[in-house]
Design an enzyme around this catalytic site. Structure first.
Site, PDB file in Angstrom:
ATOM      1  N   ASP A   1     101.508 -25.486  95.302  1.00 34.98           N
ATOM      2  CA  ASP A   1     101.227 -26.127  94.006  1.00 34.98           C
ATOM      3  C   ASP A   1      99.753 -26.525  93.902  1.00 34.98           C
ATOM      4  O   ASP A   1      99.140 -26.400  92.832  1.00 34.98           O
ATOM      5  CB  ASP A   1     102.090 -27.381  93.828  1.00 34.98           C
ATOM      6  CG  ASP A   1     103.546 -27.061  93.508  1.00 34.98           C
ATOM      7  OD1 ASP A   1     103.847 -25.887  93.185  1.00 34.98           O
ATOM      8  OD2 ASP A   1     104.383 -27.985  93.569  1.00 34.98           O
TER       9      ASP A   1
ATOM     10  N   HIS B   1      95.578 -15.463 108.047  1.00 34.01           N
ATOM     11  CA  HIS B   1      96.340 -15.732 109.258  1.00 34.01           C
ATOM     12  C   HIS B   1      95.747 -14.897 110.381  1.00 34.01           C
ATOM     13  O   HIS B   1      95.494 -13.688 110.204  1.00 34.01           O
ATOM     14  CB  HIS B   1      97.820 -15.378 109.090  1.00 34.01           C
ATOM     15  CG  HIS B   1      98.472 -16.199 108.022  1.00 34.01           C
ATOM     16  ND1 HIS B   1      98.774 -17.527 108.206  1.00 34.01           N
ATOM     17  CD2 HIS B   1      98.820 -15.891 106.751  1.00 34.01           C
ATOM     18  CE1 HIS B   1      99.309 -17.994 107.085  1.00 34.01           C
ATOM     19  NE2 HIS B   1      99.337 -17.029 106.186  1.00 34.01           N
ATOM     20  N   ILE B   2      95.556 -15.530 111.511  1.00 34.14           N
ATOM     21  CA  ILE B   2      94.969 -14.840 112.663  1.00 34.14           C
ATOM     22  C   ILE B   2      95.956 -13.797 113.197  1.00 34.14           C
ATOM     23  O   ILE B   2      95.588 -12.660 113.482  1.00 34.14           O
ATOM     24  CB  ILE B   2      94.609 -15.881 113.750  1.00 34.14           C
ATOM     25  CG1 ILE B   2      93.523 -16.821 113.199  1.00 34.14           C
ATOM     26  CG2 ILE B   2      94.164 -15.208 115.047  1.00 34.14           C
ATOM     27  CD1 ILE B   2      93.371 -18.114 113.959  1.00 34.14           C
ATOM     28  N   SER B   3      97.195 -14.197 113.315  1.00 36.49           N
ATOM     29  CA  SER B   3      98.232 -13.268 113.798  1.00 36.49           C
ATOM     30  C   SER B   3      98.858 -12.542 112.603  1.00 36.49           C
ATOM     31  O   SER B   3      98.702 -12.971 111.453  1.00 36.49           O
ATOM     32  CB  SER B   3      99.311 -14.045 114.562  1.00 36.49           C
ATOM     33  OG  SER B   3     100.004 -14.920 113.681  1.00 36.49           O
TER      34      SER B   3
ATOM     35  N   TYR C   1      96.637 -15.935 119.613  1.00 38.02           N
ATOM     36  CA  TYR C   1      95.524 -16.388 118.769  1.00 38.02           C
ATOM     37  C   TYR C   1      94.135 -16.174 119.377  1.00 38.02           C
ATOM     38  O   TYR C   1      93.132 -16.513 118.751  1.00 38.02           O
ATOM     39  CB  TYR C   1      95.706 -17.880 118.440  1.00 38.02           C
ATOM     40  CG  TYR C   1      96.994 -18.165 117.691  1.00 38.02           C
ATOM     41  CD1 TYR C   1      97.182 -17.703 116.389  1.00 38.02           C
ATOM     42  CD2 TYR C   1      98.039 -18.880 118.290  1.00 38.02           C
ATOM     43  CE1 TYR C   1      98.366 -17.941 115.700  1.00 38.02           C
ATOM     44  CE2 TYR C   1      99.227 -19.134 117.597  1.00 38.02           C
ATOM     45  CZ  TYR C   1      99.382 -18.654 116.312  1.00 38.02           C
ATOM     46  OH  TYR C   1     100.548 -18.902 115.629  1.00 38.02           O
TER      47      TYR C   1
ATOM     48  N   HIS D   1     104.787 -21.663 105.685  1.00 41.43           N
ATOM     49  CA  HIS D   1     106.197 -21.292 105.600  1.00 41.43           C
ATOM     50  C   HIS D   1     107.086 -22.413 105.079  1.00 41.43           C
ATOM     51  O   HIS D   1     108.287 -22.220 104.914  1.00 41.43           O
ATOM     52  CB  HIS D   1     106.668 -20.825 106.987  1.00 41.43           C
ATOM     53  CG  HIS D   1     105.651 -19.989 107.709  1.00 41.43           C
ATOM     54  ND1 HIS D   1     105.234 -18.771 107.219  1.00 41.43           N
ATOM     55  CD2 HIS D   1     104.926 -20.207 108.845  1.00 41.43           C
ATOM     56  CE1 HIS D   1     104.315 -18.265 108.043  1.00 41.43           C
ATOM     57  NE2 HIS D   1     104.106 -19.120 109.029  1.00 41.43           N
TER      58      HIS D   1
ATOM     59  N   ARG E   1     108.435 -16.670 109.570  1.00 45.10           N
ATOM     60  CA  ARG E   1     107.009 -16.543 109.240  1.00 45.10           C
ATOM     61  C   ARG E   1     106.764 -15.533 108.115  1.00 45.10           C
ATOM     62  O   ARG E   1     105.654 -15.383 107.613  1.00 45.10           O
ATOM     63  CB  ARG E   1     106.200 -16.139 110.479  1.00 45.10           C
ATOM     64  CG  ARG E   1     106.148 -17.209 111.531  1.00 45.10           C
ATOM     65  CD  ARG E   1     105.219 -16.846 112.666  1.00 45.10           C
ATOM     66  NE  ARG E   1     105.617 -17.528 113.882  1.00 45.10           N
ATOM     67  CZ  ARG E   1     105.271 -18.778 114.213  1.00 45.10           C
ATOM     68  NH1 ARG E   1     104.477 -19.470 113.436  1.00 45.10           N
ATOM     69  NH2 ARG E   1     105.698 -19.320 115.326  1.00 45.10           N
TER      70      ARG E   1
ATOM     71  N   ASN F   1      93.737 -21.243 105.937  1.00 44.79           N
ATOM     72  CA  ASN F   1      94.806 -20.877 106.868  1.00 44.79           C
ATOM     73  C   ASN F   1      95.742 -22.087 106.943  1.00 44.79           C
ATOM     74  O   ASN F   1      95.461 -23.051 107.658  1.00 44.79           O
ATOM     75  CB  ASN F   1      94.248 -20.533 108.257  1.00 44.79           C
ATOM     76  CG  ASN F   1      95.345 -20.047 109.201  1.00 44.79           C
ATOM     77  OD1 ASN F   1      96.530 -20.251 108.943  1.00 44.79           O
ATOM     78  ND2 ASN F   1      94.948 -19.419 110.290  1.00 44.79           N
TER      79      ASN F   1
HETATM   80  C1  DQA Z   1      99.070 -18.749 111.676  1.00 44.87           C
HETATM   81  C2  DQA Z   1     100.470 -18.152 111.625  1.00 44.87           C
HETATM   82  C3  DQA Z   1     101.514 -19.232 111.375  1.00 44.87           C
HETATM   83  O1  DQA Z   1     102.811 -18.660 111.325  1.00 44.87           O
HETATM   84  C4  DQA Z   1     101.484 -20.236 112.503  1.00 44.87           C
HETATM   85  O2  DQA Z   1     102.403 -21.278 112.238  1.00 44.87           O
HETATM   86  C5  DQA Z   1     100.127 -20.767 112.771  1.00 44.87           C
HETATM   87  C6  DQA Z   1      98.971 -19.862 112.694  1.00 44.87           C
HETATM   88  C7  DQA Z   1      98.012 -17.686 112.048  1.00 44.87           C
HETATM   89  O3  DQA Z   1      96.838 -17.953 111.834  1.00 44.87           O
HETATM   90  O4  DQA Z   1      98.346 -16.631 112.569  1.00 44.87           O
HETATM   91  O5  DQA Z   1      99.962 -21.915 113.161  1.00 44.87           O
HETATM   92  O6  DQA Z   1      98.733 -19.246 110.387  1.00 44.87           O
END
Ligand code: DQA
Length: 142
Positions: A84, A97-99, A22, A77, A108, A71
């Site tokens: 909803d 999502h950062i990753s 991250y 997940h 994921r 985010n």
């Molecule tokens: C996340 C990716 C998710 O799978 C993970 O649980 C996170 C961060 C991301 O920003 O990459 O907490 O949302």
């Protein structure tokens, strides 16, 4: 134009949390830079580790803001209820999502929110938030 940024669980630890995944910047630092980059936009930022609090914030921002950048972190997940909430509000939501969630564990790859969002940005680091702001700025009228 008003944009709400909402971050889910464990994102309060950005900068310290798994820096290899991250990065090493805190969200607060990143957010300051973002506000400077888009002085014409009125931002709000909210983070919670609690699912119900995130839903309350999505519901509130969803009728007060022009767009939401969300985010949902781990709740992406698991949370039908956050999906909803996104479907129930007026403002368009961009999922960030950062990753790259598709390049990680199989669990994921499941998202309960993506289908309810305008679009998803995943794997471009914190820059994903900035790209989402640019899209909202260019595509929504205030
Ligand atoms: C996340 C990716 C998710 O799978 C993970 O649980 C996170 C961060 C991301 O920003 O990459 O907490 O949302």
């Amino acid at each position: 134009m008003k944009i709400a940024i909402i971050n889910g669980p464990n994102l309060n630890l950005l900068g310290m949390r798994e820096p290899g995944v991250y990065g090493s910047q805190s969200f607060e630092d990143y957010y300051q830079g973002l506000q400077k980059k888009f002085p014409e936009i009125e931002f709000s930022f909210y983070q919670s580790n609690i699912e119900g609090e995130l839903i309350n914030e999505i519901q509130k921002a969803g009728f007060e803001y022009d767009g939401i950048i969300l985010n949902p972190a781990g709740y992406t997940h698991t949370s039908v209820a956050i999906g909803d909430a996104i479907a129930a509000i007026k403002a368009p939501v961009i999922e960030v999502h950062i990753s790259n969630v598709h390049a990680r564990e199989d669990f994921r790859k499941i998202s309960h929110v993506s289908a309810k969002c305008k679009g998803t940005i995943s794997g471009l680091g914190m820059k994903g938030y900035e790209l989402a702001v640019t899209w909202l700025k260019d595509n929504l009228s205030p």
